[in-house]
Design a protein around this motif. Sequence first.
Motif, PDB file in Angstrom:
ATOM      1  N   UNK A   2      23.491  14.640  14.892  1.00 20.90           N
ATOM      2  CA  UNK A   2      22.137  14.701  14.187  1.00 20.90           C
ATOM      3  C   UNK A   2      22.049  13.338  13.435  1.00 20.90           C
ATOM      4  N   UNK A   3      20.516  13.085  13.146  1.00 19.48           N
ATOM      5  CA  UNK A   3      20.107  11.875  12.419  1.00 19.48           C
ATOM      6  C   UNK A   3      19.429  12.313  11.030  1.00 19.48           C
ATOM      7  N   UNK A   4      20.068  11.691  10.098  1.00 20.01           N
ATOM      8  CA  UNK A   4      19.386  11.813   8.881  1.00 20.01           C
ATOM      9  C   UNK A   4      19.377  10.746   8.114  1.00 20.01           C
ATOM     10  N   UNK A   5      18.215  10.753   7.222  1.00 16.46           N
ATOM     11  CA  UNK A   5      18.048   9.353   6.293  1.00 16.46           C
ATOM     12  C   UNK A   5      18.745   9.589   4.876  1.00 16.46           C
ATOM     13  N   UNK A   6      19.491   8.415   4.640  1.00 18.75           N
ATOM     14  CA  UNK A   6      20.251   8.647   3.290  1.00 18.75           C
ATOM     15  C   UNK A   6      19.778   7.705   2.354  1.00 18.75           C
ATOM     16  N   UNK A   7      19.533   8.027   1.274  1.00 18.86           N
ATOM     17  CA  UNK A   7      18.966   6.848   0.140  1.00 18.86           C
ATOM     18  C   UNK A   7      19.755   7.187  -1.241  1.00 18.86           C
ATOM     19  N   UNK A   8      19.528   6.119  -2.136  1.00 14.11           N
ATOM     20  CA  UNK A   8      20.243   6.477  -3.315  1.00 14.11           C
ATOM     21  C   UNK A   8      19.429   7.628  -3.937  1.00 14.11           C
ATOM     22  N   UNK A   9      20.401   8.053  -4.957  1.00  9.40           N
ATOM     23  CA  UNK A   9      19.770   9.240  -5.897  1.00  9.40           C
ATOM     24  C   UNK A   9      18.836   8.615  -6.900  1.00  9.40           C
ATOM     25  N   UNK A  10      17.634   8.935  -7.151  1.00  6.61           N
ATOM     26  CA  UNK A  10      16.952   8.533  -8.362  1.00  6.61           C
ATOM     27  C   UNK A  10      16.038   9.661  -8.544  1.00  6.61           C
ATOM     28  N   UNK A  11      15.573   9.618  -9.843  1.00  7.16           N
ATOM     29  CA  UNK A  11      14.590  10.682 -10.274  1.00  7.16           C
ATOM     30  C   UNK A  11      13.124  10.520  -9.781  1.00  7.16           C
ATOM     31  N   UNK A  12      12.868   9.333  -9.333  1.00 10.74           N
ATOM     32  CA  UNK A  12      11.813   8.919  -8.616  1.00 10.74           C
ATOM     33  C   UNK A  12      11.858   8.489  -7.358  1.00 10.74           C
ATOM     34  N   UNK A  13      11.570   8.757  -6.349  1.00 11.64           N
ATOM     35  CA  UNK A  13      11.778   8.027  -5.095  1.00 11.64           C
ATOM     36  C   UNK A  13      10.619   7.089  -4.725  1.00 11.64           C
ATOM     37  N   UNK A  14      11.111   5.918  -4.385  1.00 11.87           N
ATOM     38  CA  UNK A  14       9.957   4.808  -4.351  1.00 11.87           C
ATOM     39  C   UNK A  14       8.933   5.061  -3.314  1.00 11.87           C
ATOM     40  N   UNK A  15       7.651   5.076  -3.284  1.00  9.37           N
ATOM     41  CA  UNK A  15       6.822   5.274  -2.298  1.00  9.37           C
ATOM     42  C   UNK A  15       7.159   4.738  -0.772  1.00  9.37           C
ATOM     43  N   UNK A  16       7.723   3.577  -0.764  1.00  7.20           N
ATOM     44  CA  UNK A  16       7.966   2.646   0.328  1.00  7.20           C
ATOM     45  C   UNK A  16       9.083   3.734   1.258  1.00  7.20           C
ATOM     46  N   UNK A  17       9.941   4.013   0.206  1.00  5.29           N
ATOM     47  CA  UNK A  17      11.147   4.811   0.923  1.00  5.29           C
ATOM     48  C   UNK A  17      10.590   6.205   1.268  1.00  5.29           C
ATOM     49  N   UNK A  18       9.846   6.965   0.567  1.00  8.27           N
ATOM     50  CA  UNK A  18       9.291   8.252   0.894  1.00  8.27           C
ATOM     51  C   UNK A  18       8.223   8.042   2.309  1.00  8.27           C
ATOM     52  N   UNK A  19       7.513   7.045   2.398  1.00  7.41           N
ATOM     53  CA  UNK A  19       6.664   6.842   3.552  1.00  7.41           C
ATOM     54  C   UNK A  19       7.719   6.752   4.864  1.00  7.41           C
ATOM     55  N   UNK A  20       8.607   5.804   4.790  1.00  5.99           N
ATOM     56  CA  UNK A  20       9.536   5.574   6.080  1.00  5.99           C
ATOM     57  C   UNK A  20      10.312   6.870   6.336  1.00  5.99           C
ATOM     58  N   UNK A  21      10.807   7.545   5.463  1.00  2.00           N
ATOM     59  CA  UNK A  21      11.549   8.815   5.541  1.00  2.00           C
ATOM     60  C   UNK A  21      10.391   9.730   6.387  1.00  2.00           C
TER      61      UNK A  21
END
Length: 321
Positions: free
Chosen positions: A284-303
Amino acid sequence: MRGPARGAETGGDVDYVTCLRVLVATADGGSLSRAAGVLHMTVSSVSRAITVLEQDLGAAVFNRSTRGLHLTEIGGRFLARARDILAELDDARAEAASLNAAPRGRLRVLASPSVGRAVIAPLLPGFLKAYPDIDLDLRSGPAGGDLSHILIESGADIAVVTGRPPDSGLLFRPVLTGSWWLMAPPGRVPADAGPDDLSGLPCLAPSGQEAEWRCHRGGRTVVLPTTGRITADSPDMLRALAAAGAGLALLPDWMFLHAAPGEAGLERVLADWRITPAADESCDLSALYPRKKVVPPKTRAFVTALGAAGRAFDARMICLK
């Protein structure tokens, strides 16, 4: 909680959130004047906010003396809750602002070379066109293993990982439910062949893995030994070897996310069987990113872009069945 009270000095309403902020600033500063300076208010406005709060609670929150202000027992308990309320409110406002903000900035993406070539690189022209204010910094991780510690140590924003992500305290979002495909050069394996017909054909196996594949269908499992003389530590190398005629290769389907097998000089064989490595490991493929209360828009766009590519691939596979 009662509604806002009328402020005698200004003729306007005293906002209850302002009352909470005044309480925190006064408790931290130890005086009304310090709180007024921090909040850019007049001392009389700060005093009025404290009065409104005490009227609402029906009790004093500060004891006043010539030596200054001291929290009462009720004031101390309410202060702790006020801090929590304000923190949640600030987080909610930050999240709302981020949802409305245009994705921008440098996005640092970590992935193995195979995932980078097969999944990420073909995605980038369209992604960069859709988000002209994002710049990409692509970083290579190992072909296998845990990328979570590398993500943290390197300061990357996101890692695209294979298999089941470890319980690392990071956030992950599934991108694609992977399957293993048995690949061979066109015409190498008859279209009606079964696992037993492959016995004796050279097979290409990942370095260090058990030398057999398992073919499942209708409750039946056939073990296929990987009787080859070549192993390789990279899916890219296994694909290239298979295309060159060196043997059969068991590859994750995401290697063909953006390009059909025929473009790589390969075709899928035993497509009506579910084939797995001996350990039945996930691809499987997954996106893994640091736990933050607010995910940066750039990260959310890429996911989101990764997820859209995965869903489009799944839809193509359904159409081919």
